[in-house]
Design a protein around this motif. Structure first.
Motif: not given
Length: 434
Positions: A343-358
Motif C-alpha cells: 500500500a502506497g503503490v496504490y491509494p491507502h485504504g484499499g488494503n482489503g482488495r488483496q483478500f480476493a487475490k489470495h
C-alpha cells in the motif's frame, strides 16, 4: 476429572469478568459469527467481552456482566483487526516527475496521517511499514501511540537498506549533478551495512528492511538481479538479529531470493520469480512469503496516466502474472504466508482488495484471513498482543455484514472497526449500543 477442571476454569473466568466489571466499565460485543483469526471454525452467537483495551473473554453466548456497555452488531461477522505486513504509509502514487522534483519528505510528513487514518478505517489496525524517507514513519508511529493522530499500530523500518545504484537509491535515473540531501538507506560493503542497521535502530526502527534485489518501481534495468553480495546480506541479517530486529528482504529474482534466505531473513517480500528450490528453502526454514499480488491491477491501469517511465510499466508487465503463479506454488507447498499489499503503490485504504487475490490464487477464504491476522502477527513478533480474538490480546476488532467465508470481498467493506477497545468506525447497525 478433566470435565471438572474445565468447569472450574470457566467459573474462574466468569468470576474474573465479574470482578473486573465491578472495578470499571466493561464492553460486550455481540455478533452472529466470530472468526477468531486462528483458523478455528466460526463461532455462532458470538460474544466478546472487553475490559479497557484488552479482550477478557470470547465465545458463544457468554454471560454479559451487569452494567456492561453492549454493542450489538446483529447479522455480522466479527474478526480480529487486520494486519498489512508491507506498506509505505508516507506516500501515495502521483505524477512521477512532480514527485521527484517538487515534493519532499516534508510533504510526506504533512500527508501521512491522512493515509494512516484511511488505513485504520479500512479495518487494518496494525501495519508494518517497510521504507520511508527521513524516518517519517517512526515519527508517525510515535504520534499515533501518543494519541495525537488516528491510525494503526505501526511496526516501522525507517529506511530500506540497499546498494548504491540499486532499488533503495533515490538517485537512480537522475542527473549526477542533482544533489539529494538528507538521510539515506544506501550502504556498500560489510561494515557499512552493519553501520546502517545500527543507524536505523538508533533512530527507532522496529524492523530492518534489506533491498536484496532490483525492483519494479525504480529505474534500474533489471527487475530482479541481486544487489548485495552474500557476505553483505549475511552481515546485515546478523547485525539486525544481534539487535533483536527481524529482517524483511525485498527480493524479486530467484537467485537474490535464495541468497536472502541463506542469510537468514525472516520474510521475503514480493518473491516474484522464486523457483522450486527457493520455495523448498522457505518451507524448510520457516521463512515467510509476503507477496503483493493485488497492486499489479492498479499499476497497469493507472501508472501510465501518472507519467511513469515506460521501462517501469514494462517491468510490471513482466512481473505481475508470474508473481501470482508463484504465489500459488508457494501456497500449495505449504510456505508460511503473511498478508502484505505494498500500500502506497496504490491509494491507502484499499488494503482489503488483496483478500480476493489470495483466494483467486490458491488460498481458501479462511487461509487468507489467517494470513492477515494470526500469521501476520507471528511474523511481526506481536502474537501475544494482536492477530486473534482471544483473551489477553488487544481489542482490535473488525466486523463485516454477512459471511466473508462465503464472499471474501466483504472484507473490503468493514462496517465496524475497534482498536484497543475504542470504536473508530461504526456504520449504521440494526441495534444501537446501549
Amino acid at each position: 476429572m478433566r470435565l471438572n477442571r474445565v468447569v472450574a476454569a470457566c467459573l474462574l473466568s466468569l468470576t474474573t469478568i465479574a470482578a473486573q466489571a465491578a472495578d470499571g466499565p466493561i464492553t460486550a460485543i455481540r455478533a452472529a459469527r466470530l472468526i477468531d483469526g486462528l483458523g478455528s471454525a466460526p463461532i455462532r452467537d458470538a460474544v466478546v467481552i472487553i475490559d479497557g483495551e484488552r479482550i477478557v473473554a470470547a465465545g458463544s453466548r457468554l454471560a454479559i456482566p451487569a452494567g456492561a456497555t453492549v454493542i450489538d452488531l446483529g447479522d455480522a461477522t466479527l474478526l480480529p483487526g487486520f494486519i498489512d505486513c508491507h506498506t509505505h504509509i508516507t506516500g501515495e502514487p502521483g505524477d512521477y516527475y512532480k514527485s521527484f522534483v517538487r515534493d519532499s519528505h516534508i510533504d510526506d510528513a504533512v500527508r501521512a496521517h491522512i493515509y494512516a487514518a484511511r488505513t485504520l478505517q479500512a479495518g487494518f489496525t496494525t501495519i508494518r511499514n517497510l521504507g520511508a524517507g527521513e524516518f517519517v514513519d517512526i515519527a508517525l508511529r510515535r504520534a499515533i501511540d501518543e494519541g495525537v493522530v488516528s491510525g494503526p499500530r505501526i511496526v516501522a523500518a525507517g529506511h530500506g537498506i540497499g546498494a548504491t545504484g540499486g532499488h533503495a537509491d533515490d538517485g537512480v535515473g537522475a542527473s549526477p549533478y542533482l544533489a539529494l540531501q538528507g538521510f539515506s538507506g544506501v550502504a556498500d560493503g560489510v561494515e557499512a551495512v552493519r553501520l546502517k542497521v545500527r543507524e536505523q535502530v538508533k533512530y527507532g526502527a522496529d524492523v530492518i528492511k534489506m533491498v536484496a534485489t532490483a525492483g519494479v518501481l525504480s529505474e534500474e534495468d533489471s527487475v530482479g538481479a541481486p544487489q548485495y553480495t552474500q557476505a553483505e546480506m549475511d552481515a546485515l541479517v546478523d547485525e539486525a538479529h544481534r539487535w533483536d530486529r527481524k529482517v524483511a528482504a525485498h527480493a524479486h529474482g530467484a537467485e537474490g531470493i535464495k541468497m536472502a534466505i541463506r542469510a537468514g531473513v525472516d520474510s521475503i517480500e514480493h518473491g516474484s520469480f522464486i523457483d522450486d528450490e527457493g520455495i523448498a528453502m522457505m518451507k524448510a526454514r520457516g521463512t515467510y512469503l509476503v507477496a503483493d499480488i493485488y497492486n499489479d491491477d492498479y499499476i497497469l491501469a493507472e501508472f501510465g496516466k501518472l507519467n511513469y517511465p515506460q521501462k517501469i510499466i514494462d517491468k510490471e508487465r513482466l512481473v505481475g502474472r508470474v508473481q501470482r503463479e508463484n504465489f500459488r506454488k508457494a501456497v500449495r507447498a505449504g510456505v508460511k504466508i503473511a498478508y502484505g499489499t505494498d500500500a502506497g503503490v496504490y491509494p491507502h485504504g484499499g488494503n482489503g482488495r488483496q483478500f480476493a487475490k489470495h483466494v483467486e490464487w490458491g488460498q481458501t477464504p479462511m487461509q487468507a484471513i489467517v494470513a492477515a491476522t494470526s500469521s501476520a502477527a507471528t511474523l511481526l513478533g506481536r502474537d501475544k498482543d494482536i492477530g486473534a480474538v482471544a483473551a489477553g490480546r488487544f481489542a482490535d476488532l473488525v466486523a463485516v455484514s454477512g459471511d466473508p467465508l462465503a464472499d471474501i470481498t466483504l472484507l473490503e467493506r468493514p462496517g465496524f472497526v475497534m482498536k484497543g477497545g475504542v470504536t473508530v468506525r461504526r456504520d449504521a447497525q440494526p441495534v444501537a449500543a446501549r
